[in-house]
Design an enzyme around this catalytic site. Structure first.
Site, PDB file in Angstrom:
ATOM      1  N   HIS A 144      30.204   6.106  29.235  1.00 20.87           N
ATOM      2  CA  HIS A 144      28.834   6.338  28.880  1.00 20.87           C
ATOM      3  C   HIS A 144      28.281   6.223  27.898  1.00 20.87           C
ATOM      4  CE1 HIS A 144      28.682   5.765  33.459  1.00 20.87           C
ATOM      5  NE2 HIS A 144      27.314   5.124  33.900  1.00 20.87           N
ATOM      6  N   LYS A 590      13.685   6.745  36.256  1.00 23.44           N
ATOM      7  CA  LYS A 590      13.240   5.360  35.899  1.00 23.44           C
ATOM      8  C   LYS A 590      12.467   5.152  36.239  1.00 23.44           C
ATOM      9  CE  LYS A 590      16.172   2.152  33.680  1.00 23.44           C
ATOM     10  NZ  LYS A 590      14.947   0.762  34.517  1.00 23.44           N
TER      11      LYS A 590
END
Ligand code: PGA
Length: 951
Positions: A144, A590
């Site tokens: 990532h 999110k």
């Protein structure tokens, strides 16, 4: 460089002045003066904030050319790099001082402490043994993209760290010339850092990322993990001396680098094959080198000690298999059977290495090109050879010898097998859906699979899974490129497992799993390539990834349906009745905000555990967390202990990503501390005796808090039409998306919607712009609402004002008391509030306001910012009231002090970044643009180092 008093400040001061010297030498006195001036104003601004002073700092920075801004950014960034090292050294120093003070009590949060706790809670040895037999802790390294530093810089920093450790922690003082040499070494590395590029010129390739991951194994993990296993065994033997322990590796590593293709078009089937070859070849080379040590060690002679017949037979067998290697064994060693066997094992390892690198994989060939018996196919084959030596040594009275190098090597092979780490494959559910739709249409089975409803899809997939007829043509050229690649991935995995090593890949993770058919789709693709044969074999775990609030809420039902389905249950039976489930912390955050996402994850775990238990299946939860709080980050041990009691059945996986990998594993001592804390937490969480179940009133409260927090969060992020403009303009999201720090693109789709943006640039942008919204927004409103609005909290002190109605007042007090109890007694809630505090301490509304100044429409910016600022204040007040502290992090003074001390140095970087963003977003020459972009990237590195979180 160190004195008896406050070694941390002494080290920081010394490193700071060395940096100053290097700056003057390299860039002249003006560079240092400029840096000092900026720092002075920033400090003053912190001490007494004023608009005039802020404007002065901004104007001063605005007047500087890019070159000078670049130098300033570099200076502050390097400074943070060095401060971070000094703090890391201090942590280790304090740990070792405490170890001595506590002796003979074991180290806090260490392995022995956890075992001692089990003993004191009267946990039976048999229960621990049963637990150990299936326990597994698997950190998984992913690529990532949040490690913004280059490996070159990391290596230099690591060398400074080593020298600093030497200087700080030696028991005998250094001689003057040794001290001079050490200080010179540090200065040399700082000059090297000053003279090198700080940011990557190009994005790394996927294989660069794989090599990067391997570096940590080579440098630290290969040696460290056997040591941790040893510590566990010693602790068990000490606290449970009556039991004879059967050990198998507790900690193993996984990797996503080169396997995770979700949204990364560069992870092709060929790249996955190359990845696996590289990982296996690296491990094999290491094992080949390890044979030299064993050869030196095991000089036992047949003249002196008896040797087992089995060992002699193995030598015979291998001598026939590798006549050249047998002939090359020197006469000198003719009576030393262990050395002879070591040489022959080495020959087999070399043959295996050659096979790993050069075997031409062929899927579907009849008969398949299976490996010859002279290569090691499974790690157990090598383990059997090593065990043979061990048993023979024991027979000859060589227990101590067997317990040395040989034992560590056995442990190493058991942990890392022949391939360093298990490679997971990950792909988005949508890719399987479209591939199957195409295959089914082309085979004339179903013209519009995507148009079917869920029951019809399930019926069709179940029938196909049990049908022996293949769906797919051998040649893939008639399919779309995407479908061909999806099928090719499955074929490549099948060929790797069949022809190189069956232990290379174990898990296939499905991003955005929303239905049972998403699971069956993967099972069908496995069947298509021979990795699943009902009643015979199933080679991969099918792992759903649940990552939105809705999917998490729905997950238990989905798994219930899946596990009730004969086609799926049959596969799971063949996988040993273990179901792995991955939980996504970032996307849920999110989508629903911090508090609600954490609660959704908690609830899902409790319910999934119940479903698994009902079906007699063992659950392995895989936590997909990032480094920053908004992506599920926070101290690892606390994260484990705050999971719902009883859901950790001994098997746990968690991602280690981006900057967290170097933070945790670059130095062996730091890595040891991190991993022992993880083992400690998993051991303690594994036995219900040591845990307290949450009171039903707590979970009911959390239910309400999560719902209100979600509404508040979504009200701002998704329901306020002005928010998207604010986000796009007031944060560096566009620039972050252009960062060259990872191989994959920032968005899954080409769209401006927040829903389509990946979680990393989302969190990253809020971190850089110092709003840190993903780590707290909505929590304050929810806590305030729960307590009742009539409660007035002023000046960080709780003051209950005359309430209109005594009943409301009573309930407000009760609810506040309830929250306080939850905070004191419920690890989940403690961690929730503590992580929010940590991230809020890194926020700065003053600086955030300056970022709001980047928005074109200032009225819009004013409205959105006012909402954020008010929620920030509310959240701070409410957390202080619940945690009963005067300020954020009031109960964690060391962390609070560290963050406060850093802030005046981070501020200049923020001001510079603001200035650079303004320039970049205005009219610039292409040449200048590149220089500004590089400086922005560096400022991102600097702020990340200063806040100790990238995103
Ligand atoms: P993902 O990860 O976008 O790869 O699912 C999100 C994260 O790690 O924050």
């Amino acid at each position: 460089m160190t004195t008896e008093r406050d070694p941390l400040s002494t080290n920081i001061r010394a490193l700071g002045s060395t940096l100053g010297r290097v700056m003057t030498d390299q860039s002249g006195a003006r560079a240092l003066e400029l840096e000092e001036e900026v720092r002075r104003i920033a400090k003053e601004l912190r001490a007494s904030p004023s608009d005039a002073l802020a404007a002065r700092l901004a104007a001063m920075i605005a007047g500087l050319p890019v070159g000078e801004l670049h130098g300033l950014v570099k200076a502050f960034t390097l400074y943070f790099g060095l401060v971070n090292l000094a703090e890391g050294v201090e942590r280790l120093r304090v740990l070792s001082v405490r170890d001595r003070q506590r002796y003979p009590a074991p180290r806090t949060e260490g392995i022995a402490e956890a075992v001692a706790a089990l003993r004191s809670h009267a946990v039976a040895a048999e229960d621990i043994q049963a637990w150990l037999d299936h326990a597994l802790i698997m950190p998984v390294l992913t690529a990532h993209p949040t490690e913004s530093r280059r490996r070159t810089s990391l290596n230099k920093l690591r060398r400074i760290f080593d020298t600093l450790i030497e200087l700080t922690m030696r028991t005998a003082p250094m001689l003057p010339h040794e001290q001079v040499a050490a200080i010179t070494q540090i200065e040399r590395e700082i000059v090297g850092l000053w003279q090198s590029d700080d940011v990557r010129i190009e994005k790394p390739s996927v294989l660069d990322e794989v090599e990067n991951g391997l570096f940590y194994f080579q440098r630290v993990l290969w040696d460290l993990l056997p040591q941790i296993d040893r510590e566990l065994e010693m602790a068990l033997a000490e606290h449970y001396p009556e039991h004879s322990w059967r050990m198998s590796p507790l900690l193993r590593f996984g990797s996503w680098m080169g396997g995770d293709r979700d949204g990364n078009p560069f992870v092709t089937p060929e790249v996955t094959v190359d990845t696996v070859r590289l990982m296996r070849a690296t491990m094999l080379r290491h094992l080949i080198e390890s044979m030299a040590g064993l050869h030196t060690d095991l000089s036992q002679s047949r003249q002196q000690v008896p040797v087992s017949a089995a060992l002699l037979a193995r030598i015979e067998h291998y001598s026939a298999m590798f006549p050249e290697a047998a002939a090359a064994i020197s006469k000198h060693h003719a009576r030393e059977p262990y050395r002879r066997l070591v040489q022959l094992i080495r020959a087999r390892l070399e043959r295996t290495l050659h096979h790993t690198l050069h075997h031409e994989l062929r899927w579907g060939q009849d008969p398949p090109p299976l490996p010859q018996p002279d290569v090691y196919f499974r790690s157990e084959e090598l383990l059997a050879d090593l065990q043979l030596m061990r048993e023979s040594l024991l027979l000859g009275g060589g227990a101590l010898v067997a317990d040395g190098l040989l034992r560590d090597l056995i442990s190493k092979v058991a942990i890392f097998r022949l391939n360093t780490a298990t490679l997971d494959i990950r792909q988005h559910s949508g890719r399987h859906l479209s591939a199957l739709a195409e295959l089914l249409a082309a085979a004339g089975v179903c013209a519009d699979y995507a148009g079917l409803d869920e029951p019809a899809r399930i019926a069709l997939l179940s029938a196909e899974i049990s049908s022996p007829r293949p769906l797919c043509e051998t040649r893939l050229s008639n399919y779309s490129q995407e479908t061909a690649e999806t099928v090719q991935t499955f074929r490549a995995v099948a060929a790797l497992l069949e022809q190189i090593d069956p232990q290379l890949i174990e898990n296939y993770i499905i991003s955005m799993t929303t239905s049972v058919s998403d699971m069956l789709a993967v099972l069908l693709l496995c069947r298509e390539v021979g990795m699943y044969e009902p009643g015979q074999l199933s080679l991969l775990n099918v792992v759903p990834l649940f990552e939105t609030g809705e999917d998490l809420a729905h997950a238990p039902l989905l798994m219930e349906a899946c596990l009730s389905m004969p086609a799926y249950r049959e596969h799971l039976r063949l996988r040993g009745d273990v179901q792995e489930i991955m939980l996504g912390y970032s996307d849920s955050n999110k989508e629903g905000g911090f508090a609600s996402a954490n609660w959704a994850l908690y609830r899902a775990q409790v319910e999934l555990d119940a479903v698994a238990e009902r079906h007699g299946v063992r659950l392995r939860l895989f936590h997909g967390r990032g480094g920053a709080v908004g992506r599920g980050g926070g101290p690892a041990g606390e994260a484990i202990l705050s999971q719902p009691p009883g859901t950790l059945n001994g098997q746990i996986k968690m991602t280690d990503q981006g900057e967290m990998i170097s933070d945790r594993y670059l130095d062996p001592r730091t890595a040891h501390r991190h991993l022992e804390q993880v083992v400690n937490a998993v051991l303690r969480a594994g036995f219900p005796e040591t845990l307290k179940l949450p009171d039903p009133s707590w979970t009911a409260a959390m239910e309400q808090i999560a719902a209100t927090a979600r509404a508040a969060y979504r009200g701002l992020i998704y329901d306020n039409p002005e928010f998207l403009t604010y986000f796009r303009e007031a944060t560096p999201v566009t620039e972050i998306s252009r960062l060259r720090i990872g191989s994959r693109p920032a968005s899954r789709r080409n769209s401006a919607r927040i829903e389509d943006l990946r979680a990393i640039p989302w969190v990253f942008s809020w971190m850089q712009s110092r709003h840190t919204i993903p780590g707290w927004f909505g929590l304050g409103s929810a806590l305030a609402d729960f307590v009742g609005n009539e409660l007035q909290i002023a000046d960080f002190r709780l003051q209950i004002e005359a309430a209109a109605d005594a009943h409301n007042l009573q309930s407000a007090i009760c609810n506040l008391q309830l929250l306080r109890t939850m905070y004191r007694q419920w690890p989940f809630f403690t961690t929730l509030l503590d992580n929010a505090q940590m991230i809020m301490a890194k926020a700065d509304m003053g600086i955030a306001r300056q970022y709001a100044g980047l928005v074109d429409d200032q009225e819009l910016a004013g409205r959105v910012f006012a909402q954020i600022e008010a929620e920030f204040a509310r959240t701070r007040r409410m957390i202080c009231a619940v945690a009963q502290v005067d300020e954020i992090l009031g109960a964690a003074p060391v962390l609070q002090r560290a963050i406060h001390q850093r802030n005046p140095y981070v501020d200049p970087l923020s001001y510079i970044q603001l200035e650079l963003l303004q320039r970049l977003r205005g009219e610039v020459e292409p040449d200048e643009q590149e220089r500004i972009e590089t400086a922005v990237l560096m400022s991102i590195n600097g702020i990340a180092a200063g806040l100790k979180n990238t995103g």
